[in-house]
Design a protein around this motif. Structure first.
Motif, short mmCIF file in Angstrom:
data_model
loop_
_atom_site.label_atom_id
_atom_site.label_comp_id
_atom_site.label_asym_id
_atom_site.label_seq_id
_atom_site.Cartn_x
_atom_site.Cartn_y
_atom_site.Cartn_z
N THR A 2 38.01 71.35 67.47
CA THR A 2 37.05 70.91 66.75
C THR A 2 37.26 69.29 66.88
OG1 THR A 2 36.81 72.53 65.03
CG2 THR A 2 35.91 70.68 64.40
N LEU A 3 35.97 68.65 67.35
CA LEU A 3 36.42 67.51 67.50
C LEU A 3 35.79 66.55 66.26
CD1 LEU A 3 34.47 67.03 71.15
CD2 LEU A 3 36.99 66.60 70.56
N THR A 4 36.63 65.16 66.00
CA THR A 4 36.36 64.48 65.20
C THR A 4 35.98 63.10 65.65
OG1 THR A 4 38.79 64.02 64.85
CG2 THR A 4 37.65 65.75 63.50
N ALA A 5 35.62 62.32 64.91
CA ALA A 5 35.04 61.00 65.47
C ALA A 5 36.51 60.16 65.65
CB ALA A 5 34.31 60.37 64.40
N PHE A 76 38.85 63.12 74.93
CA PHE A 76 37.49 63.03 74.62
C PHE A 76 37.17 61.57 74.33
CE2 PHE A 76 34.05 62.97 71.23
CZ PHE A 76 32.94 63.31 72.16
N HIS A 77 37.68 60.86 73.59
CA HIS A 77 37.62 59.60 73.07
C HIS A 77 38.03 58.63 74.18
CE1 HIS A 77 35.50 60.32 69.43
NE2 HIS A 77 36.74 61.02 69.17
#
Lengths: 188, 355, 160
Positions: A2-5, A76-77
């Motif tokens: 689950t991706l978070t910011a 991702f980031h």
């Protein structure tokens, strides 16, 4: 996964973290506070912030076995590709890795050496080290929990390579400090 | 060489820039030119600025042209400066020009090539007479003709001639290409780096060099094997997705030059190729690029390196107009101290000669 | 031309051809058009932004000779965005240009298209009309190009 910011305010948070890293490198051992990111397990806020600030698509990154749990978030980031230590521009570790396994630059291009972001248990309590070198008018004291007992000796071998050598950013909770290759370290 | 910091002139500089802004706007009785108008109606300028600025963004190129009062090298410089402010997310999968949505495609060596000769919106066959009807801003434009598009594939010329082994084949490689925007130019420069430099090189410089190869300076008797222009899709593979996606389209011009080659000890006689690929509709640039690319392959193909266009260092060090303009134009910056010392030298030499 | 296929890229062998198709259509659509078409749908779920929208660059590549070794051709602007809907779906977008609103909307629609309850509706009301716009544009350009195709006729050789 689950991706978070990432950073709450990407521009301002990255700028202030960059300034903190810059100041930490200029005054080795001085501890700075960084904020703005909800870190993914198992990273602390400071380590996550430094990664968001420094790593990108063009900086290959090495993760140690513990940091791999946050690999999805980091990729991702930052967009950084995950590589072996010998090809990395940055390393993210929760235990001090073998510094000789990373690129330490060349005399002509010392800037190609890797920078390792090391998450430690504490920058407030623990073993005490005496730091001396550029940026320190008088020797400074660094207190760390989470470095190996022979760290001063390991570091001096790295320091001896100057102008080549690895730079280290130590992170704990929301705090960070830096040990550039130019600093000399001995046990206090 | 020494430079001395000189203070002063701030007010003059501010005033100069204010005047520049006024000159840029021109007579306010004339309506201001919109960026959108430049994008739509000065498309070839936009293409050139994108190619030499090495940044594909039509709106930004049009803005740069407006800001630079139509000075295209200044505009390319603005784009180059802007791109340094942006992070790079990815590199694309190599674009597939074989599946280009063709708007123009001509070959000077095969009349009846599969897919045919498609002229597209060309200046060829115009009489180069000024069209005074364009003085009327409101002149109607007649609707252009359409025809039923067939679905013929348009194979690239190398794919047609390659079968017989008469035309040099492409050598596929999985090597990560060099990048001039990341690593400084070093020699010997491989073809990937040379092509990148040519793609962003100055059109005028490459045109002159390409012309020189035709006139005997490293001549290699070229034919325009194929020129194609049109839209290609751009694909990237974001790590977080794990599969490739289209992010949009580029308009590109590709040129395949075909050159006679008498062969060498290791290579039988065949046709070799020079390659040109540029952003936008840039046929002249793509053709010149292909000529110069072929010329720079001289030593690879065992030919004597005698002409400027074959000299890789000469070409690559001088093809970038941003670098060239920087070094040429820096001469106008204060050299007061340099010149004073030169002046003293000359005076002393004259004095010594007189004695 | 079949408008259900992305413009020229093969989908064979792609792990998620349907998603690739809708993302490629969204990447080529304007914010105004996506917005207008979404307005005709049932309300969209609230969403939070996980990343972006941020403007950056993609280094485009060509191949020497058209089919040989890759080289760096030049950069293009691109905007990316990742959103998460309150229903828990993550949508991604990488779209050419610098329109941040467009990237956000494309990411949102990408998330909606992954929702089995919404996919059919969004496909019909948003994706299909966008695909038609694009197919029409492509067909118009192709028809103009076709009209400039040279029809050669050979001159009869004169013989006496």
């Amino acid at each position: 996964m689950t991706l978070t910011a990432g950073f709450a305010n990407p521009v301002a948070d990255a700028q202030s973290c960059f300034r903190a890293v810059l100041n930490a490198m200029a005054r080795p051992g001085r501890v700075h506070l960084v904020a703005g990111v909800t870190a993914p397990f198992p990273l602390c806020g400071a380590a996550a912030a430094v990664l968001l600030t420094l790593a990108d698509h063009e900086t290959p990154l090495w993760l140690d076995a513990d940091a791999e749990a946050a690999g999805g978030w980091i990729a991702f980031h930052t967009g950084a590709s995950i590589v072996t230590a010998d090809r990395s521009a940055f390393g993210m570790a929760l235990t001090l890795p073998d510094l000789t396994g990373f690129p330490n630059g060349t005399d002509e291009m010392p800037e190609t050496a890797a920078t390792i972001i090391l998450q430690v248990a504490s920058l407030e309590a623990g073993s005490r080290f005496v730091l001396a070198g550029p940026g320190l008018r008088v020797p400074a004291i660094l207190t760390v929990t989470g470095l190996p007992t022979d760290f001063a000796a390991i570091w001096q071998r790295n320091h001896g390579l100057f102008p080549r050598g690895i730079d280290l950013i130590l992170c704990s909770g929301g705090h960070l400090t830096a040990l550039p290759r130019s600093v000399s370290i001995k046990d206090a | 060489m020494a430079y001395v910091a000189v203070k002063g002139g701030e007010q003059a500089i501010d005033n100069a820039h204010a005047w520049l802004a006024e000159e840029r706007r021109g007579d306010i009785a004339t309506p201001a030119l919109s960026v959108r108008q430049i994008e739509e109606q000065l498309g070839r300028s936009v293409d050139r600025v994108m190619a030499e600025g090495s940044l594909y963004d039509r709106e930004l190129a049009a803005l740069a042209i407006k800001q630079a009062q139509g000075d295209l090298i200044e505009a390319a410089f603005l784009l180059r400066a802007y791109r340094t402010t942006l992070p790079r997310f990815a590199h694309s999968v190599a674009v597939e020009t074989g599946t280009m949505r063709i708007e123009r495609r001509v070959s000077a060596i095969f009349k009846d090539l599969p897919g045919g000769q498609v002229l597209g919106p060309t200046y060829d066959y115009t009489h180069r007479l000024l069209d005074f009807s364009l003085l009327d801003d409101n002149a109607a434009v007649s609707e252009c003709a359409t025809a039923v598009a067939n679905s013929d594939v348009m194979p690239r010329v190398p794919d047609i001639l390659g079968d017989e082994g008469l035309l040099e084949a492409d050598v596929v490689s999985s090597r990560e290409p060099g990048d001039l925007t990341r690593e400084p130019l070093t020699f010997p420069a491989a073809r990937d780096v040379r092509l990148q430099a040519l793609a962003r090189g100055d059109e005028g410089f490459l045109l002159g060099l390409g012309y020189s190869t035709q006139r005997g300076y490293g001549g290699s008797h070229p034919f325009a094997g194929e020129i194609r222009m049109g839209e290609v899709s751009v694909e990237i593979e974001p790590a977080e997705l794990g599969f490739s996606i289209d992010i949009g389209d580029l308009i590109l011009t590709e040129c395949q030059m075909v050159n006679q080659f008498t062969g060498s000890k290791t290579v039988p006689p065949q046709f070799t190729r020079g390659y040109g690929l540029v952003f936008g509709f840039g046929e002249r640039k793509a053709m010149a690029m292909a000529l110069v690319d072929r010329a720079m392959r001289a030593s690879e193909l065992g030919e004597d390196v005698t002409a400027p266009a074959q000299n890789v260092e000469f070409v690559l060090y001088h093809s970038d107009n941003i670098e060239a303009t920087g070094f040429v134009e820096h001469l106008k910056l204060p050299h007061y101290v340099d010149f004073q010392s030169e002046l003293q030298n000359v005076r002393r030499m004259r004095q010594e000669a007189a004695e | 031309m079949n408008d259900s296929v992305p413009r020229d890229q093969p989908t064979i062998g792609h792990p998620w051809p349907a998603r690739r198709r809708w993302m490629s259509i969204l990447a080529r659509s304007t914010a105004e058009r996506i917005d207008a078409l979404l307005a005709g749908c049932r309300p969209v779920p609230a969403h939070t932004i996980l990343r972006g929208p941020e403007v950056g660059l993609v280094m485009t590549r060509g191949r020497a000779g058209g089919g040989g070794a890759a080289f760096n051709l030049g950069e293009m602007t691109v905007t990316r965005c990742t959103v998460r809907t309150e229903t828990g779906l993550a949508g991604h977008a990488y779209v050419a240009g610098r329109d941040t609103r467009r990237a956000e909307l494309a990411a949102l629609v990408d998330a909606l298209m992954q929702d089995p309850d919404r996919a059919a509706e969004i496909e019909a009301a948003v994706i299909a009309p966008l695909a038609q716009d694009q197919a029409r544009y492509t067909a118009e350009r192709a028809a103009k190009a076709a009209a400039t195709r040279v029809q050669f006729f050979a001159m009869q050789t004169m013989r006496t």
